[in-house]
Design an enzyme around this catalytic site. Structure first.
Site, mmCIF file in Angstrom:
data_model
loop_
_atom_site.group_PDB
_atom_site.id
_atom_site.type_symbol
_atom_site.label_atom_id
_atom_site.label_comp_id
_atom_site.label_asym_id
_atom_site.label_seq_id
_atom_site.Cartn_x
_atom_site.Cartn_y
_atom_site.Cartn_z
ATOM 1 N N CYS A 74 0.808 -1.412 -0.178
ATOM 2 C CA CYS A 74 0.048 -0.081 0.085
ATOM 3 C C CYS A 74 0.939 1.309 0.164
ATOM 4 C CB CYS A 74 -1.144 0.161 0.997
ATOM 5 S SG CYS A 74 -2.234 1.157 0.915
ATOM 6 N N GLU A 90 -1.963 -8.405 4.564
ATOM 7 C CA GLU A 90 -1.421 -8.729 5.927
ATOM 8 C C GLU A 90 -2.737 -8.563 6.959
ATOM 9 O OE1 GLU A 90 -1.028 -4.188 5.998
ATOM 10 O OE2 GLU A 90 -1.164 -5.828 4.362
ATOM 11 N N HIS A 93 -3.640 -4.704 0.792
ATOM 12 C CA HIS A 93 -3.137 -4.825 1.871
ATOM 13 C C HIS A 93 -3.544 -6.656 2.219
ATOM 14 C CE1 HIS A 93 -2.279 -1.316 3.844
ATOM 15 N NE2 HIS A 93 -3.532 -0.893 3.269
#
Length: 228
Positions: free
Chosen positions: A87, A167, A165
């Site tokens: 990002c 994660e 993202h």
């Protein structure tokens, strides 16, 4: 602010020791301009710049730690350190290596289907987004994936940038939603409960795909020849 979360777990599964470095402490989140003493990039096999709430093109930040982090990324690339940007971190890499970053006419918050030209590197499917800016590709970069609104991944040598993202899990998302004081989620047509519910539904699928993503990055991108 982003943390490594699922991404850190995936690297650990591949035998990496994961070390986190906080660029802007929580007490400075509303006053992020300042000098930062970054670690020596040559001491790492992989560096993963993560997300942030600011714009990489903010002039005050570029004159302070963003500019310093860009220099660190260049030094790391020249030393042969593999880079994986997420990002804000992906936008930072785009800007570092000659691309541009600007406000997007179509911000993305939530789960968006990502189309990939290289599913062995960037698995297709819904990935979580929370961004208001988008990049143009640096010279020599190859785009790997996209949504209808923006480029989502590119590679350049031993560097890979992601706009989404990977994660994010429910715990991390709850932290972000608690900080959504401006109502960005609602403004883009969703609710906090909807995002949390969708995140829970996709948890097993995302956990599997993030491991494929890290495996692809290590197999193809990080394995590219080091600069001579």
């Amino acid at each position: 602010m982003a943390t490594e979360a699922l991404l850190g777990e995936a690297f650990s599964d591949h035998g990496f020791d994961v070390e986190a470095f906080e660029v802007v402490p929580a007490e400075r989140v509303h006053d992020p301009v300042g000098d930062v003493a970054f670690p020596d990039p040559t001491g790492y096999d992989v560096i993963v710049p993560l997300g942030a709430t600011w714009a990489v093109y903010d002039e005050a930040l570029r004159d302070s730690w963003v500019g310093a982090e860009m220099a660190l990324m260049r030094d790391a690339a020249e030393a042969g350190t593999a880079l994986l940007g997420v990002c804000f971190g992906g936008q930072l890499l785009a800007q570092t290596f000659g691309g541009t970053v600007a406000r997007s006419p179509h911000p993305e918050i939530g789960w968006y289907d990502v189309v990939s030209d290289r599913p062995d590197l960037v698995p297709e499917g819904p990935w979580f987004q929370w961004h208001f800016d988008r990049w143009s590709l640096p010279p020599g970069a190859t785009e790997l994936a996209r949504t209808a609104n923006s480029s989502q991944a590119f590679v350049l040598g031993r560097t890979m940038a992601l706009q989404f993202h990977p994660e994010v899990d429910a715990d991390l998302l709850e932290v972000w939603l608690a900080e959504d004081r401006d109502g960005d989620v609602v403004a883009l047509g969703s609710t906090h409960d909807e995002l949390l519910s969708r995140t829970a539904e996709l948890a097993d699928d995302v956990a599997a795909r993030i491991r494929l993503l890290v495996q692809g990055f290590l197999t193809y991108t990080a394995a590219q020849p080091r600069p001579s």
